[in-house]
Design an enzyme around this catalytic site. Structure first.
Site, mmCIF file in Angstrom:
data_model
loop_
_atom_site.group_PDB
_atom_site.id
_atom_site.type_symbol
_atom_site.label_atom_id
_atom_site.label_comp_id
_atom_site.label_asym_id
_atom_site.label_seq_id
_atom_site.Cartn_x
_atom_site.Cartn_y
_atom_site.Cartn_z
ATOM 1 N N LYS A 78 -5.686 -4.310 -4.998
ATOM 2 C CA LYS A 78 -5.213 -3.607 -3.800
ATOM 3 C C LYS A 78 -5.997 -4.100 -2.586
ATOM 4 O O LYS A 78 -7.214 -4.301 -2.676
ATOM 5 C CB LYS A 78 -5.421 -2.093 -3.995
ATOM 6 N N SER A 158 -0.213 5.262 -1.934
ATOM 7 C CA SER A 158 -0.386 4.089 -1.106
ATOM 8 C C SER A 158 -0.565 2.802 -1.902
ATOM 9 O O SER A 158 -0.435 1.721 -1.339
ATOM 10 C CB SER A 158 -1.602 4.284 -0.200
ATOM 11 N N SER A 182 -2.622 8.425 -4.720
ATOM 12 C CA SER A 182 -2.147 7.055 -4.506
ATOM 13 C C SER A 182 -2.184 6.122 -5.706
ATOM 14 O O SER A 182 -1.690 5.010 -5.624
ATOM 15 C CB SER A 182 -2.930 6.409 -3.370
HETATM 16 N N1 GLN Z 1 -0.147 10.220 0.155
HETATM 17 C C1 GLN Z 1 -1.450 10.752 0.441
HETATM 18 C C2 GLN Z 1 -1.806 10.493 1.873
HETATM 19 O O1 GLN Z 1 -1.023 9.914 2.562
HETATM 20 C C3 GLN Z 1 -2.459 10.195 -0.509
HETATM 21 C C4 GLN Z 1 -2.882 8.827 -0.187
HETATM 22 C C5 GLN Z 1 -3.919 8.289 -1.099
HETATM 23 O O2 GLN Z 1 -4.153 8.827 -2.179
HETATM 24 N N2 GLN Z 1 -4.588 7.247 -0.643
HETATM 25 O O3 GLN Z 1 -2.845 10.872 2.325
#
Ligand code: GLN
Length: 493
Positions: A78, A158, A182
């Site tokens: 990532k 994400s 995410s």
């Molecule tokens: N979807 C969540 C956010 O936008 C979690 C994102 C994540 O876990 N990095 O904050």
């Protein structure tokens, strides 16, 4: 030779060890798939040359009997992980062109164990999102499609690039990070396995910070065994991250297949949401039946604080993000605006140009909830509720060993379907943020298909640092679900 996409990480490692395939062959086979996968937009920076060099070094170590536990395994990383001298952008324009002079601890651990880096994977900007649509480099496309429908779907976020790359078999395994879901949410909507370890299990050093009290790295893989193998290499104490815990890393793979007989599995009634698709509700019951059949005891539990988890998360995470993102000012690194008249307008213009809309929204919310007059009403109160959520889980784990929930409230949705309404987007995390707020380990296992042919996942949560019981439970679910469906390679050119 078996086609590369038919190897699990575990099988590939065996084939490498027994010299049925060389690391260079495996790497080239994956690079070829990556090359053809432009339609998915999963990779932001393929590192073919680098990968081939690493693979050659792996082959040399295999030849001399010095292979590490991940020797020759081609991985996708990532783009939130800093990789030395390789572009690391966090999906943001503000970090375009940034080549860190150091390596994150987690990726360094993977290279120490012999893994090969195929490249860096697309993601939501600064890991803020649930659909990979906030990336400066454009959305990632889910390799899965609805039956008889070519509409592009999101791979979740994400870690959308990691999940899509895994579902399309562009790598043997991938890394992700999970601040509010995410890893688990994208895994769930792409038919892959995602594991978020306990907060403190993996070092955060060298991972671009989003919300430091919630961020945690973990693997996204084809199956549970591969997740166990990856976690063993990724985890460990790191003096450079004071929140990483100095406790031995067990051999996670060793617990797979051990009996789950007698384990108590909690089913929290508050996760039964109004308006949740019936298919998800049914799959959840099926999951409980599978575990009961395997000898577990199913216990109804109540976690009344659950309803506050999303609001608390969307105060705490933006608050920490607004502070972490203050460092992007166009001075030392990252994007700097061409036009400015003084230092203040340089900061302003650089940040205005460098950050996308969702990131700006979070910085604004975070700054607001931390500002004098609102700090007590929002931030401090959210912290108190967070503690209550933690306590409630703690109590629950006095009577159960694992908690079973759906991973996501819906299957993969269409690109553009939820971008107009941030709150709709935030609701994707409703089952996952609780685990981050309480620091618990959690994992998503593909458990079935919905009526449109899309994968759905089930989530297990465990006590802090009890990844072994978590993996044992995930493995039992995986065995019962027998999920083997794969999307077609429609994207391959
Ligand atoms: N979807 C969540 C956010 O936008 C979690 C994102 C994540 O876990 N990095 O904050």
């Amino acid at each position: 030779m078996t086609a590369i996409e038919n190897f699990t990480l575990a099988a590939l490692l065996d084939a490498l060890k027994t010299k049925k395939i060389s690391a260079l062959e495996a790497t080239d086979a994956y690079l070829e798939r990556v090359d053809r996968s432009g339609a998915l937009n999963a990779f932001v920076t393929p590192t073919a040359e680098h990968a081939r060099e690493m693979a050659k070094a792996s082959d040399a170590r295999i030849a001399t009997g010095n292979a590490g536990p991940l020797e020759g395994a081609p991985l996708g990383i990532k783009d939130l992980f800093c990789t030395e001298k390789v572009s690391s952008t966090a999906g943001s324009r503000i970090l375009q062109g940034f080549q860190p002079p150091y390596e994150s601890t987690v990726t360094a651990n993977l290279w120490r164990d012999g893994a090969v880096m195929l490249g860096k994977l697309n993601m939501d900007e600064f890991a803020m999102g649930s659909s990979n649509e906030t990336s400066f480099f454009g959305a990632v496309v889910n390799p899965w499609r609805r039956n008889g429908d070519d509409a592009p779907l999101t791979p979740g976020g994400s870690s959308g690039g990691s999940a899509a790359a895994m579902a399309a078999r562009l790598c043997a395994a991938t890394t992700g990070t999970d601040t509010g879901g995410s890893i688990r949410q994208p895994a769930s909507v792409t038919g892959t396995v995602g594991l978020k370890p306990t907060y403190g299990r993996c070092s955060r050093w060298g991972i671009v910070a989003f919300a430091s009290s919630l961020d945690q790295a973990g693997p996204i893989t084809q199956d549970v065994r591969d997740a166990a193998i990856m976690l063993r290499s990724m985890a460990g104490h790191d003096p450079k991250d004071s929140t990483s815990i100095d406790t031995p890393v067990p051999d996670y793979e060793a617990v797979l297949g051990q009996s789950v007989k007698g384990l108590r599995i909690g089913i929290p009634k508050e996760y039964r949401l109004d308006g949740m698709p019936e298919e998800i509700e049914k799959l959840w019951s099926k999951g409980a039946d599978w575990l009961r059949d395997a000898g577990c005891e199913i216990v109804d539990i109540s976690l009344p604080m659950t309803k506050y988890a999303l609001p608390v998360y969307y105060i705490v995470a933006p608050a920490e993000a607004s502070s972490n993102l203050a460092r992007y000012d166009g001075v030392k690194y990252g994007h700097r605006a061409d036009e400015f008249s003084d230092i203040v307008s340089m900061y302003q213009n650089s940040r205005a140009e460098g950050f996308g809309e969702e990131v700006k929204r979070r910085v604004l919310i975070g700054t607001y909830v931390l500002s004098a007059g609102y700090y007590d009403a929002y931030y401090l109160r959210a912290q108190k509720v967070r503690k209550k959520i933690f306590d409630e889980f703690n109590d629950a784990f006095n009577s159960v060993d694992l908690i079973l929930t759906p991973s996501t409230p819906s299957a993969a949705f269409g690109l553009g379907e939820k971008t107009a309404d941030p709150v709709q987007m935030y609701l994707n995390d409703v089952f996952t943020v609780t685990g981050n707020l309480a620091g618990l380990p959690g994992g998503s296992v593909p458990a079935g298909l919905d009526g449109q042919g899309l994968p759905l996942g089930l989530q297990l949560l465990a006590r802090p640092f009890d990844e072994e019981t978590l993996l044992k439970g995930m493995f039992a679910l995986e065995q019962s679900a027998g999920f083997t469906t794969r999307p077609t390679d429609w994207w391959a050119v």
